[in-house]
Structure formats: structure tokens, C-alpha cells
Scaffold this motif. Structure first.
Motif, PDB file in Angstrom:
ATOM      1  N   LEU A   5       0.838  -1.199   0.000  1.00  0.00           N
ATOM      2  CA  LEU A   5       0.000   0.000   0.000  1.00  0.00           C
ATOM      3  C   LEU A   5       0.868   1.242   0.000  1.00  0.00           C
ATOM      4  CD1 LEU A   5      -2.763  -0.729   2.663  1.00  0.00           C
ATOM      5  CD2 LEU A   5      -2.907  -0.962   0.183  1.00  0.00           C
ATOM      6  N   THR A   6       0.385   2.261  -0.672  1.00  0.00           N
ATOM      7  CA  THR A   6       1.001   3.573  -0.552  1.00  0.00           C
ATOM      8  C   THR A   6       0.398   4.244   0.684  1.00  0.00           C
ATOM      9  OG1 THR A   6      -0.711   4.645  -1.861  1.00  0.00           O
ATOM     10  CG2 THR A   6       1.207   3.757  -3.067  1.00  0.00           C
ATOM     11  N   GLU A   7       0.960   5.362   1.069  1.00  0.00           N
ATOM     12  CA  GLU A   7       0.379   6.097   2.199  1.00  0.00           C
ATOM     13  C   GLU A   7      -1.061   6.506   1.900  1.00  0.00           C
ATOM     14  OE1 GLU A   7       2.605   9.266   3.997  1.00  0.00           O
ATOM     15  OE2 GLU A   7       4.480   8.147   3.771  1.00  0.00           O
ATOM     16  N   SER A   8      -1.318   6.934   0.651  1.00  0.00           N
ATOM     17  CA  SER A   8      -2.690   7.341   0.322  1.00  0.00           C
ATOM     18  C   SER A   8      -3.620   6.128   0.274  1.00  0.00           C
ATOM     19  CB  SER A   8      -2.740   8.136  -0.986  1.00  0.00           C
ATOM     20  OG  SER A   8      -2.304   7.346  -2.066  1.00  0.00           O
ATOM     21  N   GLY A   9      -3.120   4.956  -0.120  1.00  0.00           N
ATOM     22  CA  GLY A   9      -3.934   3.740  -0.105  1.00  0.00           C
ATOM     23  C   GLY A   9      -4.330   3.354   1.306  1.00  0.00           C
ATOM     24  N   LEU A  10      -3.374   3.442   2.210  1.00  0.00           N
ATOM     25  CA  LEU A  10      -3.658   3.154   3.614  1.00  0.00           C
ATOM     26  C   LEU A  10      -4.665   4.164   4.166  1.00  0.00           C
ATOM     27  CD1 LEU A  10      -3.015   1.445   6.131  1.00  0.00           C
ATOM     28  CD2 LEU A  10      -1.136   3.020   6.590  1.00  0.00           C
ATOM     29  N   ALA A  11      -4.463   5.423   3.837  1.00  0.00           N
ATOM     30  CA  ALA A  11      -5.344   6.482   4.353  1.00  0.00           C
ATOM     31  C   ALA A  11      -6.770   6.345   3.815  1.00  0.00           C
ATOM     32  CB  ALA A  11      -4.784   7.863   4.012  1.00  0.00           C
ATOM     33  N   VAL A  12      -6.922   6.109   2.512  1.00  0.00           N
ATOM     34  CA  VAL A  12      -8.268   6.029   1.937  1.00  0.00           C
ATOM     35  C   VAL A  12      -8.992   4.788   2.441  1.00  0.00           C
ATOM     36  CG1 VAL A  12      -7.759   4.811  -0.246  1.00  0.00           C
ATOM     37  CG2 VAL A  12      -9.590   6.486  -0.166  1.00  0.00           C
ATOM     38  N   GLY A  13      -8.275   3.669   2.580  1.00  0.00           N
ATOM     39  CA  GLY A  13      -8.901   2.455   3.113  1.00  0.00           C
ATOM     40  C   GLY A  13      -9.352   2.634   4.547  1.00  0.00           C
ATOM     41  N   ASP A  14      -8.472   3.218   5.351  1.00  0.00           N
ATOM     42  CA  ASP A  14      -8.830   3.451   6.754  1.00  0.00           C
ATOM     43  C   ASP A  14      -9.993   4.434   6.881  1.00  0.00           C
ATOM     44  OD1 ASP A  14      -6.865   1.704   7.579  1.00  0.00           O
ATOM     45  OD2 ASP A  14      -5.479   3.264   8.269  1.00  0.00           O
ATOM     46  N   ALA A  15      -9.994   5.472   6.049  1.00  0.00           N
ATOM     47  CA  ALA A  15     -11.058   6.484   6.131  1.00  0.00           C
ATOM     48  C   ALA A  15     -12.419   5.883   5.762  1.00  0.00           C
ATOM     49  CB  ALA A  15     -10.739   7.667   5.214  1.00  0.00           C
ATOM     50  N   LEU A  16     -12.457   5.091   4.701  1.00  0.00           N
ATOM     51  CA  LEU A  16     -13.735   4.499   4.305  1.00  0.00           C
ATOM     52  C   LEU A  16     -14.186   3.469   5.333  1.00  0.00           C
ATOM     53  CD1 LEU A  16     -16.096   4.200   2.410  1.00  0.00           C
ATOM     54  CD2 LEU A  16     -14.711   2.645   1.005  1.00  0.00           C
ATOM     55  N   GLY A  17     -13.279   2.637   5.810  1.00  0.00           N
ATOM     56  CA  GLY A  17     -13.638   1.662   6.842  1.00  0.00           C
ATOM     57  C   GLY A  17     -14.161   2.337   8.096  1.00  0.00           C
ATOM     58  N   GLN A  18     -13.493   3.405   8.505  1.00  0.00           N
ATOM     59  CA  GLN A  18     -13.920   4.153   9.692  1.00  0.00           C
ATOM     60  C   GLN A  18     -15.299   4.771   9.481  1.00  0.00           C
ATOM     61  OE1 GLN A  18     -12.181   4.244  12.561  1.00  0.00           O
ATOM     62  NE2 GLN A  18     -13.653   5.552  13.602  1.00  0.00           N
ATOM     63  N   ALA A  19     -15.527   5.353   8.303  1.00  0.00           N
ATOM     64  CA  ALA A  19     -16.819   5.986   8.029  1.00  0.00           C
ATOM     65  C   ALA A  19     -17.954   4.956   8.047  1.00  0.00           C
ATOM     66  CB  ALA A  19     -16.773   6.699   6.675  1.00  0.00           C
ATOM     67  N   LEU A  20     -17.732   3.801   7.419  1.00  0.00           N
ATOM     68  CA  LEU A  20     -18.758   2.757   7.431  1.00  0.00           C
ATOM     69  C   LEU A  20     -18.977   2.235   8.848  1.00  0.00           C
ATOM     70  CD1 LEU A  20     -17.807   0.767   4.199  1.00  0.00           C
ATOM     71  CD2 LEU A  20     -19.729   2.344   4.511  1.00  0.00           C
TER      72      LEU A  20
END
Length: 165
Positions: free
Chosen positions: A99-114
């Protein structure tokens, strides 16, 4: 004569129905977020890589899809800058996923939001009900772990090839 209920089967069928409903809800919510451009399957791929899966074949097995499906997923995630394909130091014909830093960030953000949206549904239930839910989830996790341990290592031809766009 009345037939006796088969509670384990009744619960299993109910759980399968809930899993399908949960998936539909999560997919719709993921697609409805203007700040996200991930499908639920793409999020699952990011989570798999985050959890240490580094080969496309392993990722395909974990997700229950064919390697061709994973190739398409990885292509789209790489184009968005979320995943890197790095040469495998032990075999130049292969590559490792990270994962890139942005991949980690976008995955975590969507998981957190859901997760937050789902958690809001439990805000008004009692402590006893929350504890009961926790025990139920533990039972479900154990059952799923046992089922996953018995999963085949390869898929039949054509399995899991639905579009994920």
C-alpha cells in the motif's frame, strides 16, 4: 404432528441473509460517498494488502475471486496511487503488493466511516444488549474462522468474476 425447529440451521440461514444485506448496504454507502472512489471489493483488496498479503494469488484466494479479477482490481488501485507493485527480490518474474500512504489512508477512512455509521445504530441499546451482541459476534467470528480454514485453495473456473468497478 409439528416439526421440530432446527435452530442452528435457522440461525445460519438468517446469518447468510444478513451478510448479503450488510454487503449491499456497505457497497451502496461506499459508492455514495463523494470523497471516496472505492468499491467494497477494492476496499477488501486494500485491507488484504494492509494485513500482509503481498502476492496477487494470495489476495485472490483470500477474496474468493480469480487471479484475473485481482489483476483488474490492482490495476485500478495502482492507477489511483493506492497500491504499488514492487519487484520480488527472490524472483524477478513476480512482484509484491504494498500500500502507498494514500492507499492506507483512503482504506482506513472508508472503513472508519462505514464503521461509524453502523455503530450509530447501536447507540441507544442497553449495555446488556451490547454485551450480548459482542458474544454473538465472537461466535460468528469463530464459525467463520472454522469455515475459512476449510476453504479450497483454488477456485473453479470463472468463479468470482463479477465486475467491481
Amino acid at each position: 404432528m409439528t416439526q421440530r425447529s432446527n435452530l442452528p440451521l435457522d440461525h445460519a440461514l438468517r446469518m447468510l441473509g444478513m451478510v448479503a444485506r450488510m454487503y449491499r448496504w456497505a457497497e451502496a454507502r461506499a459508492q455514495a460517498r463523494p470523497d471516496q472512489d472505492l468499491s467494497l471489493r477494492q476496499l477488501s483488496a486494500l485491507y488484504g494488502i494492509r494485513d500482509g498479503i503481498s502476492s496477487p494469488g494470495q489476495l485472490a484466494r483470500r477474496m474468493g475471486v480469480t487471479p484475473a479479477v485481482v489483476t483488474g482490481l490492482i490495476d485500478r488501485l495502482q492507477q489511483r496511487g493506492y497500491v504499488r507493485r514492487d519487484a520480488d527480490p527472490n524472483d524477478r518474474r513476480r512482484f509484491r503488493l504494498s500500500l502507498t500512504e494514500s492507499g492506507l489512508a483512503v482504506g482506513d477512512a472508508l472503513g472508519q466511516a462505514l464503521g461509524e455509521e453502523l455503530a450509530a445504530q447501536f447507540e441507544n441499546i442497553s449495555k446488556t444488549e451490547l454485551e450480548s451482541l459482542g458474544r454473538t459476534l465472537l461466535l460468528m467470528e469463530r464459525a467463520l474462522s472454522a469455515l475459512e480454514a476449510r476453504m479450497p485453495t483454488s477456485l473453479p473456473e470463472g468463479a468470482g468474476e463479477a465486475d467491481d468497478s
